[in-house]
Design a protein around this motif. Sequence first.
Motif, mmCIF file in Angstrom:
data_model
loop_
_atom_site.group_PDB
_atom_site.id
_atom_site.type_symbol
_atom_site.label_atom_id
_atom_site.label_comp_id
_atom_site.label_asym_id
_atom_site.label_seq_id
_atom_site.Cartn_x
_atom_site.Cartn_y
_atom_site.Cartn_z
ATOM 1 N N MET A 233 0.908 -1.395 -0.099
ATOM 2 C CA MET A 233 0.081 0.215 0.128
ATOM 3 C C MET A 233 0.992 1.202 -0.040
ATOM 4 O O MET A 233 1.273 1.471 1.071
ATOM 5 N N ILE A 234 1.184 1.757 -0.972
ATOM 6 C CA ILE A 234 1.929 2.917 -1.281
ATOM 7 C C ILE A 234 1.421 4.234 -0.498
ATOM 8 O O ILE A 234 0.317 4.334 -0.913
ATOM 9 N N GLY A 235 2.239 4.772 0.373
ATOM 10 C CA GLY A 235 1.921 5.997 0.827
ATOM 11 C C GLY A 235 0.771 5.900 2.064
ATOM 12 O O GLY A 235 0.553 6.700 2.825
ATOM 13 N N ILE A 236 0.853 4.499 2.784
ATOM 14 C CA ILE A 236 0.039 4.361 3.932
ATOM 15 C C ILE A 236 0.617 4.764 5.018
ATOM 16 O O ILE A 236 0.078 5.472 5.948
ATOM 17 N N SER A 237 2.130 4.567 5.336
ATOM 18 C CA SER A 237 2.708 5.227 6.185
ATOM 19 C C SER A 237 2.689 6.932 6.170
ATOM 20 O O SER A 237 2.522 7.576 7.466
ATOM 21 N N GLY A 238 2.815 7.486 5.157
ATOM 22 C CA GLY A 238 2.622 8.887 5.193
ATOM 23 C C GLY A 238 1.319 9.386 5.543
ATOM 24 O O GLY A 238 1.348 10.445 6.151
ATOM 25 N N ARG A 239 0.341 8.648 4.902
ATOM 26 C CA ARG A 239 -1.196 9.143 5.351
ATOM 27 C C ARG A 239 -1.361 8.964 6.920
ATOM 28 O O ARG A 239 -1.969 9.764 7.527
ATOM 29 N N MET A 240 -0.955 7.931 7.538
ATOM 30 C CA MET A 240 -0.927 7.638 8.914
ATOM 31 C C MET A 240 -0.198 8.745 9.777
ATOM 32 O O MET A 240 -0.900 9.527 10.634
#
Length: 610
Positions: A540-547
């Motif tokens: 899931m690309i970007g999930i860490s950034g969103r979190m």
Amino acid sequence: MSRSSSSSSRSSSSSSSNSSSPPRTPPNLHQNSIDPSSRWLVQKFGGTSVGKFAVNIARDIVPSYIDSNKVAIVCSARSGSTKALGTTNLLLRAASEALKRPRKTSSGYVTPVANGGIFGRSEEGSQSPPSSSPRGDTYPWGTGSMTPLTMPGIDSLPAFHATVDLIRQEHFNAARASVKDAGILKALEKEIERDCEWLRSFLYASQVIDEISPRSKDTIVGLGERLACKIMAAVLRDQGVDSEYVSLEDIVPEPDDLEASDDGTLDQDFYDRLSRAVGERVKQCGPRVPVVTGFFGPVPGSLLQQVGRGYTDLLSALLAVGLDASELQIWKEVDGIFTADPRKVPTARLISIISPAEAAELTYYGSEVVHPFTMEQAIRCRIPIRIKNVENPRGGGTVIHPDPEADTAQEEDELGSVPEPVSPVALALLAARAREASKQHPRHPTAVTIKEHIVVLNINSNRKSVSHGFLAGIFGTLDRFGVVVDLISTSEVHVSMAIEDGLSKKILERLLRELQKSGTVSVHHDMAILSLVGKHMCNMIGISGRMFTTLAQGKVNIEMISQGASEINISCVIDGRDAVKALNLIHQSCLQLPESISAAKSIAVGPWLF
């Protein structure tokens, strides 16, 4: 206590149970399916369910399964009206009280003396045991009364005496509230009386020799499951279900015949042999519904030390393996596993299927799902585990399924519940629906959880050039103090660790003094671990950034960050005061279904995060 005394106590108790078993089954009692094609279904009920909903279980739940399945029931020890009054807690308290030094009076020490003596001796030392108790009962270890006499130097009973009376009264109250048939109730009360008098005798003997070995403590704690299962078997019969109480106290081979691994733990071969033995014992019940004790007798190194207080869950998994069950059902007071704690997140949704790896991560980081070792025993034999609600038996619950194709991690409002028990056909249809749903909506994480009461330790090295010794010193210190680290983040000369706030003040101070030999130490109390879990999060690309952007926009400060080696978990440590707010923020931004998030509520993030 010695091995012989412990064994004799158990065997005498078992024989007494058999001698007073209810009369033969009337022909109108409801029994397990006799269809040769019917498979076993193992249902495990926790202490709260047994304590509060025994009649519901016997009247509404079990009868709905036994026409098409062979049902086996495993029960934990009953809970009490408060946590302190839980049966296991009371048994451990009684064991502790048995080792307290007798109180000295003006005439001498308070010494427990039995009417006729613990060892069948009268006050003068002659052999003259009475034939029955003051209530006219015969005790399981033979005859005799444990009523202490008032003698010089004795002004009170041992402390455990009142605790045993409390255990007996709690179970009498439960029996009388749940069983209406006078004959069944009378037989049940006699069993409760016998078991409690056995416990009193066991504790008196422990006080005399001033020792309770780990195996003896196992035997004492195991009484809780015996009492719970006897009550449940009686309630089932009272509700028209033919049941049989099954004690597994002697199912384990003698410890001399068992071998532990090099580090003292029990190996998988032991559990495989135990599951076969338990399965064979339960099959002997025929069409009767077996009610099985979660306690399975003495094991090398003590059951409490080897397994812990979760041994009832483990036994249910081993029984499911031994019976080649279609599924293992663990009944709780919640509908299943949710995307977040529904008590803290109103928009949390029920998950219909989850993978074992995801369930294990949620358990490690705060959600009470199923212990990973218990789960492993069933999953390795490809037996699904279903979490169900004893207060909502019609709900589908959550299935922890070993099949990767079933790993949809989709919510019940999308796919519906999984039919019971899980069949390959139903599973294939569900997987197909999940694949169709994934084409319309991108995958998202499975759940978010919070683990509170965390302490963060930060250690900076004093010697910048000896990093390997720095790390070795820290981990050696943690090992000596038996500290379990939940999260860790390291650099060459800096280590941050998150541990549970379970150490006493004195032990924590000693730990900090030892760690200060390796560097400067700072401590942060009242923290919490926030974990986002999902098997497919590594893609899931970007999930860490969103979190982390969501937390920043919510003004939630992050103390440390860690991503598990399994790549299905992203965790961070935050201030405990922000735990509920952070949980809701992450659930809304990372787990909300796409159609439920409007453009106006979407969170703007910079492209550099993706």
